[in-house]
Scaffold this motif. Sequence first.
Motif, PDB file in Angstrom:
ATOM      1  N   ALA A 124       0.834  -1.206   0.000  1.00 15.66           N
ATOM      2  CA  ALA A 124       0.000   0.000   0.000  1.00 15.66           C
ATOM      3  C   ALA A 124       0.869   1.257   0.000  1.00 15.66           C
ATOM      4  CB  ALA A 124      -0.926  -0.013   1.210  1.00 15.66           C
ATOM      5  N   TYR A 125       1.948   1.252   0.755  1.00 18.43           N
ATOM      6  CA  TYR A 125       2.863   2.393   0.798  1.00 18.43           C
ATOM      7  C   TYR A 125       3.468   2.663  -0.581  1.00 18.43           C
ATOM      8  CZ  TYR A 125       7.094   5.052   1.793  1.00 18.43           C
ATOM      9  OH  TYR A 125       8.091   5.988   1.776  1.00 18.43           O
ATOM     10  N   PHE A 126       3.957   1.609  -1.238  1.00 21.18           N
ATOM     11  CA  PHE A 126       4.565   1.792  -2.556  1.00 21.18           C
ATOM     12  C   PHE A 126       3.530   2.196  -3.607  1.00 21.18           C
ATOM     13  CE2 PHE A 126       8.059  -0.911  -0.803  1.00 21.18           C
ATOM     14  CZ  PHE A 126       9.042   0.058  -0.911  1.00 21.18           C
ATOM     15  N   LEU A 127       2.334   1.666  -3.528  1.00 27.54           N
ATOM     16  CA  LEU A 127       1.284   2.075  -4.462  1.00 27.54           C
ATOM     17  C   LEU A 127       0.899   3.534  -4.258  1.00 27.54           C
ATOM     18  CD1 LEU A 127      -1.078  -1.034  -4.584  1.00 27.54           C
ATOM     19  CD2 LEU A 127       0.360  -0.122  -6.405  1.00 27.54           C
ATOM     20  N   TRP A 128       0.785   3.960  -3.002  1.00 23.65           N
ATOM     21  CA  TRP A 128       0.440   5.356  -2.748  1.00 23.65           C
ATOM     22  C   TRP A 128       1.525   6.284  -3.296  1.00 23.65           C
ATOM     23  CZ3 TRP A 128       2.214   9.729  -0.383  1.00 23.65           C
ATOM     24  CH2 TRP A 128       1.277  10.737  -0.192  1.00 23.65           C
ATOM     25  N   ASN A 129       2.793   5.937  -3.080  1.00 26.26           N
ATOM     26  CA  ASN A 129       3.891   6.748  -3.600  1.00 26.26           C
ATOM     27  C   ASN A 129       3.946   6.717  -5.122  1.00 26.26           C
ATOM     28  OD1 ASN A 129       5.110   8.070  -1.451  1.00 26.26           O
ATOM     29  ND2 ASN A 129       6.113   6.199  -0.780  1.00 26.26           N
ATOM     30  N   ALA A 130       3.566   5.593  -5.725  1.00 29.27           N
ATOM     31  CA  ALA A 130       3.550   5.522  -7.184  1.00 29.27           C
ATOM     32  C   ALA A 130       2.494   6.452  -7.768  1.00 29.27           C
ATOM     33  CB  ALA A 130       3.300   4.085  -7.641  1.00 29.27           C
ATOM     34  N   LEU A 155       7.568  11.566  -7.628  1.00 27.84           N
ATOM     35  CA  LEU A 155       7.817  11.001  -8.950  1.00 27.84           C
ATOM     36  C   LEU A 155       6.664  10.105  -9.391  1.00 27.84           C
ATOM     37  CD1 LEU A 155      11.565  10.089  -8.415  1.00 27.84           C
ATOM     38  CD2 LEU A 155      10.631  12.100  -9.540  1.00 27.84           C
ATOM     39  N   GLY A 156       5.485  10.321  -8.843  1.00 29.27           N
ATOM     40  CA  GLY A 156       4.333   9.480  -9.134  1.00 29.27           C
ATOM     41  C   GLY A 156       3.614   9.881 -10.406  1.00 29.27           C
TER      42      GLY A 156
END
Length: 107
Positions: free
Chosen positions: A23-29, A34-35
């Motif tokens: 969830a953290y990496f998806l939110w940052n993506a 740089l999303g």
Amino acid sequence: MIIFLRRGMSTICAPLLFLLLTAYFLWNALHGDLGIKAYQHQKTLQTEAQSALADAHKEQTIWRRRVLALNERALDPDMLDERSRAMLNSSLKDDLVIPYGEKHPLY
């Protein structure tokens, strides 16, 4: 009962940790610096900058044409005389003067 709680916690803890990391990496993506949303904003800025550059090139072309028209061979004496009279608001005795209203300026 305590053994049951420990087994439940150990079976839930690892997947929960990986789910939170995902969830953290998806939110940052999506929302990070740089999303995807930042990329779309940069593309919008790029489009605006390209539009401004095209407008600047058009204006530069217009000014280049005007400067080239200032060449002494390119100046039409009659047009120069007419424009200078219009700007200075003057005329000769034999000129026909047609007054324009304030709503309809000549230039």
